[in-house]
Design a protein around this motif. Sequence first.
Motif, PDB file in Angstrom:
ATOM      1  N   ILE A 276       0.830  -1.210   0.000  1.00 43.64           N
ATOM      2  CA  ILE A 276       0.000   0.000   0.000  1.00 43.64           C
ATOM      3  C   ILE A 276       0.860   1.253   0.000  1.00 43.64           C
ATOM      4  CG2 ILE A 276      -0.320   0.000   2.517  1.00 43.64           C
ATOM      5  CD1 ILE A 276      -3.273   0.903   1.814  1.00 43.64           C
ATOM      6  N   THR A 277       0.467   2.218  -0.826  1.00 45.57           N
ATOM      7  CA  THR A 277       1.230   3.464  -0.937  1.00 45.57           C
ATOM      8  C   THR A 277       0.272   4.598  -1.252  1.00 45.57           C
ATOM      9  OG1 THR A 277       3.054   4.562  -2.083  1.00 45.57           O
ATOM     10  CG2 THR A 277       1.692   3.084  -3.398  1.00 45.57           C
ATOM     11  N   THR A 278       0.630   5.820  -0.896  1.00 43.92           N
ATOM     12  CA  THR A 278      -0.295   6.930  -1.089  1.00 43.92           C
ATOM     13  C   THR A 278       0.437   8.196  -1.519  1.00 43.92           C
ATOM     14  OG1 THR A 278      -2.208   8.010  -0.061  1.00 43.92           O
ATOM     15  CG2 THR A 278      -0.285   7.717   1.314  1.00 43.92           C
ATOM     16  N   ASP A 279      -0.208   8.999  -2.339  1.00 47.03           N
ATOM     17  CA  ASP A 279       0.360  10.270  -2.807  1.00 47.03           C
ATOM     18  C   ASP A 279      -0.672  11.363  -2.707  1.00 47.03           C
ATOM     19  OD1 ASP A 279       3.046   9.658  -4.055  1.00 47.03           O
ATOM     20  OD2 ASP A 279       1.808   8.219  -5.124  1.00 47.03           O
ATOM     21  N   LEU A 280      -0.214  12.553  -2.392  1.00 50.83           N
ATOM     22  CA  LEU A 280      -1.071  13.733  -2.344  1.00 50.83           C
ATOM     23  C   LEU A 280      -0.523  14.732  -3.358  1.00 50.83           C
ATOM     24  CD1 LEU A 280      -3.430  15.103  -0.779  1.00 50.83           C
ATOM     25  CD2 LEU A 280      -1.717  15.930   0.848  1.00 50.83           C
ATOM     26  N   LEU A 281      -1.349  15.140  -4.312  1.00 53.86           N
ATOM     27  CA  LEU A 281      -0.910  16.053  -5.376  1.00 53.86           C
ATOM     28  C   LEU A 281      -1.748  17.326  -5.308  1.00 53.86           C
ATOM     29  CD1 LEU A 281      -0.854  13.362  -8.214  1.00 53.86           C
ATOM     30  CD2 LEU A 281       1.086  14.163  -6.862  1.00 53.86           C
TER      31      LEU A 281
ATOM     32  N   ILE B  87      -5.565  16.209  -5.262  1.00 51.93           N
ATOM     33  CA  ILE B  87      -5.725  14.812  -5.676  1.00 51.93           C
ATOM     34  C   ILE B  87      -5.015  13.916  -4.665  1.00 51.93           C
ATOM     35  CG2 ILE B  87      -5.261  13.133  -7.515  1.00 51.93           C
ATOM     36  CD1 ILE B  87      -4.814  15.659  -9.360  1.00 51.93           C
ATOM     37  N   SER B  88      -5.725  12.939  -4.149  1.00 52.93           N
ATOM     38  CA  SER B  88      -5.094  11.980  -3.249  1.00 52.93           C
ATOM     39  C   SER B  88      -5.334  10.578  -3.809  1.00 52.93           C
ATOM     40  CB  SER B  88      -5.708  12.097  -1.856  1.00 52.93           C
ATOM     41  OG  SER B  88      -5.204  11.069  -1.035  1.00 52.93           O
ATOM     42  N   VAL B  89      -4.265   9.861  -4.064  1.00 54.30           N
ATOM     43  CA  VAL B  89      -4.367   8.520  -4.632  1.00 54.30           C
ATOM     44  C   VAL B  89      -3.710   7.528  -3.682  1.00 54.30           C
ATOM     45  CG1 VAL B  89      -3.999   7.098  -6.684  1.00 54.30           C
ATOM     46  CG2 VAL B  89      -3.940   9.584  -6.871  1.00 54.30           C
ATOM     47  N   THR B  90      -4.393   6.426  -3.425  1.00 53.10           N
ATOM     48  CA  THR B  90      -3.781   5.335  -2.677  1.00 53.10           C
ATOM     49  C   THR B  90      -3.739   4.117  -3.589  1.00 53.10           C
ATOM     50  OG1 THR B  90      -4.541   6.172  -0.554  1.00 53.10           O
ATOM     51  CG2 THR B  90      -3.968   3.849  -0.643  1.00 53.10           C
ATOM     52  N   GLY B  91      -2.580   3.516  -3.692  1.00 56.98           N
ATOM     53  CA  GLY B  91      -2.404   2.345  -4.537  1.00 56.98           C
ATOM     54  C   GLY B  91      -2.241   1.098  -3.688  1.00 56.98           C
ATOM     55  N   VAL B  92      -2.875   0.029  -4.131  1.00 53.18           N
ATOM     56  CA  VAL B  92      -2.790  -1.258  -3.451  1.00 53.18           C
ATOM     57  C   VAL B  92      -2.260  -2.269  -4.463  1.00 53.18           C
ATOM     58  CG1 VAL B  92      -4.127  -3.086  -2.329  1.00 53.18           C
ATOM     59  CG2 VAL B  92      -4.746  -0.686  -1.976  1.00 53.18           C
ATOM     60  N   GLY B  93      -1.368  -3.134  -4.019  1.00 57.47           N
ATOM     61  CA  GLY B  93      -0.848  -4.166  -4.912  1.00 57.47           C
ATOM     62  C   GLY B  93      -0.651  -5.462  -4.176  1.00 57.47           C
ATOM     63  N   GLU B  94      -0.196  -6.465  -4.910  1.00 52.21           N
ATOM     64  CA  GLU B  94       0.039  -7.757  -4.277  1.00 52.21           C
ATOM     65  C   GLU B  94       1.407  -8.289  -4.655  1.00 52.21           C
ATOM     66  OE1 GLU B  94      -3.264 -10.093  -5.794  1.00 52.21           O
ATOM     67  OE2 GLU B  94      -2.079 -10.766  -7.515  1.00 52.21           O
ATOM     68  N   VAL B  95       1.946  -9.090  -3.764  1.00 55.22           N
ATOM     69  CA  VAL B  95       3.271  -9.660  -3.976  1.00 55.22           C
ATOM     70  C   VAL B  95       3.302 -11.021  -3.263  1.00 55.22           C
ATOM     71  CG1 VAL B  95       4.242  -8.441  -1.947  1.00 55.22           C
ATOM     72  CG2 VAL B  95       5.760  -9.117  -3.814  1.00 55.22           C
ATOM     73  N   ALA B  96       3.971 -11.983  -3.866  1.00 63.70           N
ATOM     74  CA  ALA B  96       4.102 -13.282  -3.206  1.00 63.70           C
ATOM     75  C   ALA B  96       4.788 -13.073  -1.857  1.00 63.70           C
ATOM     76  CB  ALA B  96       4.906 -14.229  -4.088  1.00 63.70           C
ATOM     77  N   PRO B  97       4.410 -13.863  -0.839  1.00 64.75           N
ATOM     78  CA  PRO B  97       4.925 -13.603   0.506  1.00 64.75           C
ATOM     79  C   PRO B  97       6.448 -13.410   0.541  1.00 64.75           C
ATOM     80  CG  PRO B  97       3.230 -15.258   0.623  1.00 64.75           C
ATOM     81  CD  PRO B  97       3.440 -14.978  -0.837  1.00 64.75           C
ATOM     82  N   ASP B  98       6.842 -12.278   1.092  1.00 65.93           N
ATOM     83  CA  ASP B  98       8.250 -11.945   1.296  1.00 65.93           C
ATOM     84  C   ASP B  98       9.072 -11.844   0.020  1.00 65.93           C
ATOM     85  OD1 ASP B  98       7.722 -11.817   4.068  1.00 65.93           O
ATOM     86  OD2 ASP B  98       7.828 -13.996   4.154  1.00 65.93           O
ATOM     87  N   LYS B  99       8.416 -11.584  -1.113  1.00 61.97           N
ATOM     88  CA  LYS B  99       9.151 -11.348  -2.372  1.00 61.97           C
ATOM     89  C   LYS B  99       9.274  -9.854  -2.663  1.00 61.97           C
ATOM     90  CE  LYS B  99       9.977 -15.543  -3.858  1.00 61.97           C
ATOM     91  NZ  LYS B  99      11.299 -16.064  -3.469  1.00 61.97           N
ATOM     92  N   PHE B 100       8.774  -9.015  -1.746  1.00 59.66           N
ATOM     93  CA  PHE B 100       8.906  -7.578  -1.985  1.00 59.66           C
ATOM     94  C   PHE B 100      10.360  -7.154  -1.826  1.00 59.66           C
ATOM     95  CE2 PHE B 100       7.771  -8.221   2.447  1.00 59.66           C
ATOM     96  CZ  PHE B 100       8.715  -7.467   3.126  1.00 59.66           C
ATOM     97  N   VAL B 101      10.701  -6.045  -2.487  1.00 63.51           N
ATOM     98  CA  VAL B 101      12.094  -5.566  -2.489  1.00 63.51           C
ATOM     99  C   VAL B 101      12.156  -4.205  -1.825  1.00 63.51           C
ATOM    100  CG1 VAL B 101      14.023  -4.875  -3.954  1.00 63.51           C
ATOM    101  CG2 VAL B 101      12.639  -6.883  -4.564  1.00 63.51           C
ATOM    102  N   LYS B 102      12.981  -4.104  -0.777  1.00 65.37           N
ATOM    103  CA  LYS B 102      13.119  -2.871  -0.013  1.00 65.37           C
ATOM    104  C   LYS B 102      14.269  -2.025  -0.560  1.00 65.37           C
ATOM    105  CE  LYS B 102      13.513  -5.058   4.001  1.00 65.37           C
ATOM    106  NZ  LYS B 102      13.572  -5.168   5.475  1.00 65.37           N
ATOM    107  N   ARG B 103      14.491  -0.891   0.116  1.00 66.93           N
ATOM    108  CA  ARG B 103      15.607  -0.028  -0.261  1.00 66.93           C
ATOM    109  C   ARG B 103      16.869  -0.380   0.532  1.00 66.93           C
ATOM    110  NH1 ARG B 103      12.459   5.818   0.338  1.00 66.93           N
ATOM    111  NH2 ARG B 103      11.016   5.503  -1.406  1.00 66.93           N
TER     112      ARG B 103
END
Lengths: 344, 344
Positions: free
Chosen positions: B51-56, B141-157
């Motif tokens: 989940i991620t969100t942006d305010l424009l 404008i406020s947008v929230t994005g939702v996505g899916e990823v296989a468990p623990d396959k997400f990539v951090k910084r």
Amino acid sequence: MSETRTEISSLGEFGLIDHLTRNFEIQNASTILSVGDDAAVIDHFGKQTVITTDLLIEGIHFDLMYTPLKHLGYKSVIVNLSDVYAMNAIPTHITMSIGISNRFSVEALDEFYEGVYAACSKYNVDLVGGDTSASQKGFIISVTGVGEVAPDKFVKRSTAKKGDLVCVSGDLGGAFLGLTLLEREKKIYLENPQIQPDLENEDYIVGRLLKPEARKDIIEFFEKNDIVPTAMMDVSDGISSEILHICKQSNLGCRLYEEKLPIAELTRQAAFKFGLDPTVCALNGGEDYELIFTLKQEDYDKITLNEEIAVIGYMSELEEGCKLLTKGGNTFDITAQGWNAFRG
Amino acid sequence: MSETRTEISSLGEFGLIDHLTRNFEIQNASTILSVGDDAAVIDHFGKQTVITTDLLIEGIHFDLMYTPLKHLGYKSVIVNLSDVYAMNAIPTHITMSIGISNRFSVEALDEFYEGVYAACSKYNVDLVGGDTSASQKGFIISVTGVGEVAPDKFVKRSTAKKGDLVCVSGDLGGAFLGLTLLEREKKIYLENPQIQPDLENEDYIVGRLLKPEARKDIIEFFEKNDIVPTAMMDVSDGISSEILHICKQSNLGCRLYEEKLPIAELTRQAAFKFGLDPTVCALNGGEDYELIFTLKQEDYDKITLNEEIAVIGYMSELEEGCKLLTKGGNTFDITAQGWNAFRG
């Protein structure tokens, strides 16, 4: 407000986010990754995910002249959690974005986030993301709430059945009278700043407006007593407007009883003081953040012991319309007041 | 813009939401409940939720003088999806809230939502909720994005390793030059409205600014070729700023090579025309919405065939700092330009 003033620009965007989120500790096992990356990661472990979002704009949704920033932070979270509970779900996460002009200091934002933090802590919710932006004018708040619900146990607005009981939690109209009072005091102050506000004995209605709570207890009560409402929504625009949504989406009518509307004694007194009809305040005053829901008649025995739930009527055939039966025995059509921010 | 003008007030809030969302068809099996209730319900069936969100905000993030509303709608979705892809996840849902003053007509909002719809359709994303509000000033404008990823396959910084290759998708600096061009044309127009804008041969850089795409193709390429980056983020502030985040959060340094930075020929020409250094534009110009990521060296062979991926350097020890080796053989510290919206 604190006497120190730290300019937001002295921290920069990332420093500001670090500063504002430094006290948030993760409370939920479902929070796999929180603030500090492109996105947060949540694992609801087989449950379904509920998502809702609100945009709150200074001058439209709140007035900083009589809204302390800490209360505003608290309420911004609450109004969003209330939508999650209204799905019969448990809120687990929020994201919070703010747009702020440079008239706000870091100390002012700290107060706002103290309220955000208090609400998250009380409702066991993790703040997992957001965005911090400049605004040209005014304070802008965008909250997205995430919750979880056992598969297909969520409750919609469209599934009420004929004969179901219409119920409401808590009491109604208080927030509207709190708003009426504070708007009056604001007007008096603007005309003569020497006059001190007269808020004596008005804690209840002012609290209903400035520091609402979400009805977590009702959702927990449903769970414990094996109750699943047939339809539900939260009361943000007033129950007239909300019951019309349930009727329209469920393709039914309803019959509500004036004498059954739960109105607190302090709300009633405030209404009389302003020359307003308490019933009208209860029907059309918004921002109570109570739950309105419909129940099968056989569940009636299960709710009688809960003093926080009132049965106010029942669902009828579409053709019978949406009616209010008054104490005097008259019948009126229920009409939606409410959202008209674009008018005038 | 169409010649008809329908006032927003003629529809009311709920009529407006119905109108704006009438063309959205659900594309994902994970969308259990969409627009029209207190919240949406999503089931990612065992995958984790991102989940991620942006305010424009108008005047801060975009200028309606040279941003067509349809493009703005499209871009508002894209910038948010880009964050989801940057987690190595697949976006599935968005919520979109807007705050609008009554200077906007229903037809203007229709154009905005045409862009939102086009982006959702192209990226196979469902719009499942939102909020429509008045604003006192400007478009929010406020947008929230939702996505899916296989468990623990997400990539951090934060998980880059010493020796990893630093890679970037596409090319850099174009959006910044598009902005530079449009700001110049705006200034000329404001000084003399008779002069027509000179945008000949500038489609590329203008398109990079006004109609960016998110790098879905790169995430799909990773999946197909069994590549998992060790760290990743999207390029919104410029790669100088982004690589510093990866270095800081991974506790490492880096060494980038000027000659390896991917810059389109049309971007290079535009830079020269404005007397700007293309390398500086590529490093510090934001809004490219490319992906910057780090890879294990043994994955190098897997990416050589993808012309959309450039290797621009490698991760080094923390003590070696974050350096750029220029074509002339000099070494400079990489510093973050970027976010200073609160200054001045």
